[in-house]
Design an enzyme around this catalytic site. Structure first.
Site, PDB file in Angstrom:
ATOM      1  CG  HIS A  62      -2.070   0.918   1.115  1.00 41.48           C
ATOM      2  ND1 HIS A  62      -1.983   2.255   1.396  1.00 41.48           N
ATOM      3  CD2 HIS A  62      -3.335   0.683   0.706  1.00 41.48           C
ATOM      4  CE1 HIS A  62      -3.160   2.807   1.165  1.00 41.48           C
ATOM      5  NE2 HIS A  62      -4.003   1.875   0.739  1.00 41.48           N
ATOM      6  CG  ASP A 103      -8.455  -4.360  -2.508  1.00 37.15           C
ATOM      7  OD1 ASP A 103      -9.647  -4.207  -2.234  1.00 37.15           O
ATOM      8  OD2 ASP A 103      -7.735  -3.458  -2.950  1.00 37.15           O
TER       9      ASP A 103
HETATM   10  N1  CMC Z   1       4.127  -7.583  -4.792  1.00 44.78           N
HETATM   11  C1  CMC Z   1       5.463  -7.581  -4.964  1.00 44.78           C
HETATM   12  N2  CMC Z   1       6.237  -6.491  -4.855  1.00 44.78           N
HETATM   13  C2  CMC Z   1       5.617  -5.337  -4.549  1.00 44.78           C
HETATM   14  C3  CMC Z   1       4.229  -5.264  -4.356  1.00 44.78           C
HETATM   15  C4  CMC Z   1       3.492  -6.453  -4.476  1.00 44.78           C
HETATM   16  N3  CMC Z   1       2.161  -6.445  -4.304  1.00 44.78           N
HETATM   17  N4  CMC Z   1       3.882  -3.987  -4.076  1.00 44.78           N
HETATM   18  C5  CMC Z   1       5.009  -3.279  -4.090  1.00 44.78           C
HETATM   19  N5  CMC Z   1       6.071  -4.097  -4.386  1.00 44.78           N
HETATM   20  C6  CMC Z   1       7.471  -3.689  -4.437  1.00 44.78           C
HETATM   21  C7  CMC Z   1       7.773  -2.956  -5.726  1.00 44.78           C
HETATM   22  O1  CMC Z   1       8.229  -3.818  -6.719  1.00 44.78           O
HETATM   23  C8  CMC Z   1       8.829  -1.973  -5.274  1.00 44.78           C
HETATM   24  O2  CMC Z   1      10.049  -2.655  -5.207  1.00 44.78           O
HETATM   25  P1  CMC Z   1      11.442  -1.883  -5.552  1.00 44.78           P
HETATM   26  O3  CMC Z   1      11.571  -0.796  -4.522  1.00 44.78           O
HETATM   27  O4  CMC Z   1      12.480  -2.941  -5.435  1.00 44.78           O
HETATM   28  O5  CMC Z   1      11.291  -1.335  -6.943  1.00 44.78           O
HETATM   29  C9  CMC Z   1       8.445  -1.627  -3.842  1.00 44.78           C
HETATM   30  O6  CMC Z   1       7.687  -2.760  -3.372  1.00 44.78           O
HETATM   31  C10 CMC Z   1       7.597  -0.357  -3.725  1.00 44.78           C
HETATM   32  O7  CMC Z   1       6.506  -0.470  -4.636  1.00 44.78           O
HETATM   33  P2  CMC Z   1       5.861   0.764  -5.383  1.00 44.78           P
HETATM   34  O8  CMC Z   1       5.114   0.288  -6.576  1.00 44.78           O
HETATM   35  O9  CMC Z   1       6.889   1.830  -5.594  1.00 44.78           O
HETATM   36  O10 CMC Z   1       4.849   1.292  -4.269  1.00 44.78           O
HETATM   37  P3  CMC Z   1       3.585   2.206  -4.503  1.00 44.78           P
HETATM   38  O11 CMC Z   1       3.347   2.883  -3.229  1.00 44.78           O
HETATM   39  O12 CMC Z   1       3.781   3.051  -5.719  1.00 44.78           O
HETATM   40  O13 CMC Z   1       2.427   1.162  -4.837  1.00 44.78           O
HETATM   41  C11 CMC Z   1       0.600  -0.318  -4.627  1.00 44.78           C
HETATM   42  C12 CMC Z   1       1.439   0.770  -3.938  1.00 44.78           C
HETATM   43  C13 CMC Z   1      -0.625  -0.640  -3.767  1.00 44.78           C
HETATM   44  C14 CMC Z   1       0.115   0.163  -6.000  1.00 44.78           C
HETATM   45  C15 CMC Z   1       1.475  -1.593  -4.802  1.00 44.78           C
HETATM   46  O14 CMC Z   1       1.890  -2.074  -3.552  1.00 44.78           O
HETATM   47  C16 CMC Z   1       0.753  -2.689  -5.594  1.00 44.78           C
HETATM   48  O15 CMC Z   1       0.791  -2.686  -6.825  1.00 44.78           O
HETATM   49  N6  CMC Z   1       0.074  -3.658  -4.863  1.00 44.78           N
HETATM   50  C17 CMC Z   1      -0.718  -4.658  -5.518  1.00 44.78           C
HETATM   51  C18 CMC Z   1      -2.065  -4.053  -5.908  1.00 44.78           C
HETATM   52  C19 CMC Z   1      -2.978  -3.853  -4.707  1.00 44.78           C
HETATM   53  O16 CMC Z   1      -3.148  -4.737  -3.873  1.00 44.78           O
HETATM   54  N7  CMC Z   1      -3.642  -2.683  -4.670  1.00 44.78           N
HETATM   55  C20 CMC Z   1      -4.631  -2.369  -3.640  1.00 44.78           C
HETATM   56  C21 CMC Z   1      -4.260  -1.221  -2.768  1.00 44.78           C
HETATM   57  S1  CMC Z   1      -5.328  -1.117  -1.328  1.00 44.78           S
HETATM   58  C22 CMC Z   1      -6.865  -0.677  -1.941  1.00 44.78           C
HETATM   59  C23 CMC Z   1      -6.922   0.606  -2.648  1.00 44.78           C
HETATM   60  O17 CMC Z   1      -6.358   1.595  -2.180  1.00 44.78           O
HETATM   61  O18 CMC Z   1      -7.578   0.669  -3.696  1.00 44.78           O
END
Ligand code: CMC
Length: 429
Positions: free
Chosen positions: A306, A364
């Site tokens: 998140h 989720d």
């Molecule tokens: N699985 C594996 N690796 C992950 C995941 C994951 N679900 N989420 C983040 N990472 C890694 C990512 O690869 C990155 O690694 P590095 O620093 O080595 O490049 C690091 O963690 C930080 O990720 P980010 O994409 O920069 O983080 P963000 O804050 O931009 O993204 C997020 C947040 C929710 C989009 C992301 O964690 C994600 O894609 N999660 C899966 C989708 C999900 O469950 N979304 C629902 C969010 S809660 C409900 C809502 O708000 O709608």
């Protein structure tokens, strides 16, 4: 409250900016005058360090895993409140008294029907359309049906539009579901609670009696509470930005629905359940964990991570409990998806990659299993999220419109394209 001053050395000069302290949470450096004073913009793609507005509605402490609505912890609201009480709280700032609650419930309940002509609007969509596509269209179309509540400068019209959106969203969502599965629409039943009425409109058919199971209605209500608002997330920011131009609330909420649909946001519940299905059995989990860690593989564990929570999402804990309650009530003892989910959670919570990156299960992760058990197809999951989040969007929109400082949102950019150049006729390119 202004506490102190932040200094910025830039272009040979020192500039001072006010530091503002909220009730709780990090301090905020007020850089509104930065461009005027320095001629420079800030650069913050993804808004990771930017407070785009002032708000009194919801507070999240992502490190501690805390979520407060108007100061009340989500755990207490989910345990003791009902969804309409939370709606009142988000909209008006205080928990309602008994008579305020009765009046609010009555007013919402009396707006549950949609204009009859809207049912014909649905038939313009292909039968196999994704219900979120239908939601974007139909909610946007509300402004074509309710002209008498689109003047945003009139507080009465704003109030009626808010009531209409909260009241009609379950009806529209249930109609999208019925259209999707080819069953006749079911009219709302106003003697039922908000959640029970929604289940009734989704699962009743005209040819037989349908009794709403109170345990499942309570679970549905709790799912709505858990999704009601979440501070300045992508869809809420979309609603605020759309609304900042003076667009009518129905159009703004349609914009929020469109944004919510993405798999990184509300679409994650659908994606999480699909992923659990794809993993299929506990013995395949290590393979998927390896893929999630592999930088060259775009696969992510859906339902994990998140932007704000760097701890267990407090909503996920309540959702996990609700999942067990629903499965217990329905007598589902061995759900292979639940087995995969629990083992995946256990492994991810002890794995260095997930610990270091602070990737915890989010709401989720468990909501999909619960919604599936309640009888919804995966395509409806994000629709239910949109239904519940509507009140948050409305409360945030209302707060923005009622703020005398409100101006159109207009971010700037770091331009890295071509500098000015002369047009070349096509024959000379
Ligand atoms: N699985 C594996 N690796 C992950 C995941 C994951 N679900 N989420 C983040 N990472 C890694 C990512 O690869 C990155 O690694 P590095 O620093 O080595 O490049 C690091 O963690 C930080 O990720 P980010 O994409 O920069 O983080 P963000 O804050 O931009 O993204 C997020 C947040 C929710 C989009 C992301 O964690 C994600 O894609 N999660 C899966 C989708 C999900 O469950 N979304 C629902 C969010 S809660 C409900 C809502 O708000 O709608």
């Amino acid at each position: 409250m202004t506490n102190s001053i932040a200094k910025l050395d830039f272009d040979g000069k020192t500039h001072e900016f006010k530091v503002i302290q909220g009730t709780v949470g990090p301090e905020v450096i007020d850089i509104a005058a930065l461009y005027k004073d320095t001629g420079a913009f800030t650069y913050d793609p993804g808004f990771t360090s930017t407070a785009a507005c002032e708000s009194k509605i919801t507070f999240i402490d992502g490190d501690a895993g805390v979520l407060l609505h108007r100061g009340y912890p989500i755990e207490q609201l989910a345990e003791h409140g009902d969804f309409l009480e939370v709606c009142y709280l988000l909209l008006y700032g205080e928990l309602p008294t008994k008579s305020q609650k009765e009046d609010f419930d009555y007013r919402v309940t009396r707006h549950t029907m949609v204009h009859e002509q809207m049912s014909r609007f649905f038939t313009g969509f292909r039968r196999d359309a994704h219900p979120m596509a239908v939601m974007c269209g139909v909610v946007g179309a509300l402004s074509a049906f309710y002209h008498d509540s689109t003047d945003i400068s009139d507080p009465y019209q704003r109030m009626i539009a808010s009531m209409r959106l909260i009241a009609k969203m379950p009806t529209i969502a249930a109609m999208a579901f019925k259209y999707h599965i080819g069953q006749p629409f079911v009219y709302p039943k106003n003697e039922l609670s908000y959640a029970a009425n929604f289940l009734h409109m989704c699962f009743a058919v005209p040819c037989e009696e349908y009794k709403v199971n109170p345990v499942l209605a309570r679970a549905m209500d709790r799912i709505f509470i858990l999704h009601a608002d979440h501070e300045q997330n992508a869809s809420t920011s979309t609603v605020r930005l759309a609304g900042s131009s003076g667009a009518n609330p129905f159009a703004c909420i349609a914009a929020g629905i469109a944004c919510l649909w993405g798999p990184a946001h509300g679409g994650a519940n659908e994606a999480a359940l699909n992923m659990l299905g794809e993993i299929g059995s506990v013995d395949r989990i290590p393979e998927f964990i390896d893929r999630a860690k592999d930088k060259n593989d775009p696969f992510r564990l859906m339902g994990f991570g998140h932007r704000v929570y760097k701890n267990y999402d407090p909503r996920a804990k309540i959702m996990q409990k609700t999942t067990h309650e629903v499965l217990g009530e329905l007598g589902i003892k061995d759900d292979p998806l639940l087995d995969v989910a629990m083992e995946l959670e256990r492994i991810a919570l002890t794995d260095d990659y997930f610990i270091e990156k602070k990737l915890y299960p989010n709401i989720d992760f468990y909501s999909g299993i619960t919604l599936k058990a309640l009888g919804f197809p995966t395509t409806m999951f994000t629709v239910l999220f949109a239904l519940a989040r509507t009140v948050g969007w409305i409360a945030q929109w209302k707060e923005m419109i009622e703020d005398p400082q409100q101006r159109i949102g207009r971010p700037r950019q770091l331009y890295t394209g071509a500098p000015e150049r002369d047009y070349v006729p096509i024959a000379k390119r």
